[in-house]
Design an enzyme around this catalytic site. Sequence first.
Site, PDB file in Angstrom:
ATOM      1  N   LYS B  76       8.270 -23.048  -4.906  1.00  0.00           N
ATOM      2  CA  LYS B  76       7.048 -23.084  -5.259  1.00  0.00           C
ATOM      3  C   LYS B  76       6.419 -24.199  -5.876  1.00  0.00           C
ATOM      4  O   LYS B  76       6.979 -24.727  -6.899  1.00  0.00           O
ATOM      5  CB  LYS B  76       6.748 -21.449  -5.905  1.00  0.00           C
ATOM      6  CG  LYS B  76       5.124 -21.407  -6.287  1.00  0.00           C
ATOM      7  CD  LYS B  76       4.927 -20.048  -6.846  1.00  0.00           C
ATOM      8  CE  LYS B  76       3.329 -19.588  -6.913  1.00  0.00           C
ATOM      9  NZ  LYS B  76       3.468 -18.254  -7.857  1.00  0.00           N
ATOM     10  N   SER B 151       0.744 -14.641  -5.446  1.00  0.00           N
ATOM     11  CA  SER B 151       0.318 -16.073  -5.036  1.00  0.00           C
ATOM     12  C   SER B 151       1.505 -16.749  -4.554  1.00  0.00           C
ATOM     13  O   SER B 151       1.324 -17.890  -4.041  1.00  0.00           O
ATOM     14  CB  SER B 151       0.000 -16.775  -6.236  1.00  0.00           C
ATOM     15  OG  SER B 151       1.187 -16.825  -7.353  1.00  0.00           O
ATOM     16  N   SER B 175       3.156 -11.370  -8.303  1.00  0.00           N
ATOM     17  CA  SER B 175       3.051 -12.698  -7.182  1.00  0.00           C
ATOM     18  C   SER B 175       4.327 -12.967  -6.555  1.00  0.00           C
ATOM     19  O   SER B 175       4.617 -13.942  -5.849  1.00  0.00           O
ATOM     20  CB  SER B 175       2.582 -14.179  -8.016  1.00  0.00           C
ATOM     21  OG  SER B 175       1.092 -13.868  -8.248  1.00  0.00           O
TER      22      SER B 175
END
Lengths: 95, 485
Positions: B76, B151, B175
């Site tokens: 990420k 997310s 997330s």
Amino acid sequence: MSLDKEKIKHVAKLARISVDEAKVDSLTKDLNSIFKFIEQLNELNTEKVEPLTSILNQSLRSRKDEISDGKIREKILKNSPKENEEFFVVPKVVE
Amino acid sequence: MADITNQSLNEIIEKVKTKKISSTDLTKAYIKNIESAKKLNAFITTTFDQALEKAKQFDNKPNFNQLLPGIPLAVKDLFCTENIKTTAGSNILNNFIPSYESTVTKNLWSNGSFLLGKLNCDEFAMGSSNETSHYGNVINPVGDQLVPGGSSGGSSSALAADLTPATIGTDTGGSIRQPASFTGTVGLKPTYGLCSRWGIVAFASSLDQAGPMTKTIKDCAIMLESMSGFDEKDSTSINKKKEQYSKNLKDNIKGLKIGIPKEYRVDNMPKEIDELWEKGKKILKDLGAQLIDISLPHTKYALPTYYIVAPAEASSNLARYDGVRYGYRSKQGKDLIEMYEKTRSEGFGDEVKRRILIGTYVLSSGYYDAYYLKAQKVRQLIKKDFDDSFTKIDAILTPSTPSSAFKIGEKTSDPVSMYLNDIFTVPVNLAGIPALSLPAGVDEQGYPLGLQLIGKALDEQKILNIGYAIEKNCGFKNEIKKWWS
């Protein structure tokens, strides 16, 4: 309570975010619906509850007051949007 | 040769160790997949040349005694990576090149893996659908026009589409677990303090935790083992002996007591979610676990509490983006204050601004007691609900999300309806305890659905074991057709 446009502009000023006049209405609507949701908490009586200050059952460690790194000025300045060899540069603040 | 990229991390590691595939060929296979999956928009940055170089180095001098020998991994874009652009999905960091590596990624690399690229995510990890990223929406490989969750949406999408053998995300309110649930993958949010937060772009510091996202529970154990550990540089890092999660993984759950919280049956929950929950309960019961009805009475207050605590911490954390030391700076602004205001207005997206304003307001003079202090008190009650329950039970079983993946644009007009997506995941962050989501079924449209297992602090091994048992018995297989290539 509800948030009016003036209040939102004041909070935006505190947060150092300029808000587009055209967007103030929709922002006011969104923030009010969020606050209405948040205010469900008022149903709860929390008079005798201690606020949570840490989720770890340990106090924070302290470390020795020693410099652990340093001499990395170049690295630190590398991402500066505007630099002047040794300093960060901001718009003029003193007349 | 059969496609290696649709196999689990564990299987791939075995193939590398037995020299059935070289690290270079493995890396090339992922690069090929990534290049043909541009439609998914899962990547913000790719580091192919560097990855191939690392793979070559590994092949020339292999060390097979590592947890992740010669394994390429995409992560990420919230993890700072040395000399590789790190954006956090934001325009304000569109030119930020860290001169340091986050502890978590450093741990992964020291276990033999290397970086394949940086994955798209909601801006500053604020979102549940990956629609707030400055770098565009990410598409869920499960179906065109479906969100991958958020997310960590680039992470879930890339993993499900075979663009990385495993990945890592961050979880502040769901997330990791919600995108895992939307893509038919496994995601684990560890106990607060198990993985170092050092070098991760901060959102809400008392809630943020990094964790693995993988295809299987075994993979999840391998990744957690690789990334976790004490770190001097994170003042809230827990100092304890490292666990061997993958070696200790076992599916015998006989006699374990599993709590079923009545408050997780919410109004208007789709029938399929309820059926999935029943299916999970039956599997556990058949394997000899004992189901116990429990109550977590303050569950409904978790989301309102979260939407005070998280924005408050975010408004404070994001004050650092001022256009002076790093990141984007507006060309407008006559004086210093105006430069700040224009920089932050142009640099942040709408959702981030909204949350900064909420946070600034709830912390402002005259409102602190009514909002922030109140929320910290309710947070105490939520934590106590879990503490009380865990005196009687080993783990808790719930659905991961109140729905399957939804369509792009479906929830963007109403922030509160978007927030409600995290209704089952948020309480765990507030209490600092671990939870994982694993895929266990599909809905009518064939979209994956996840079950969530919640454990007490530092009880990751137990929820991994229970997850392992469910995985073996639920008959879920992620059948994604590669429509995008």
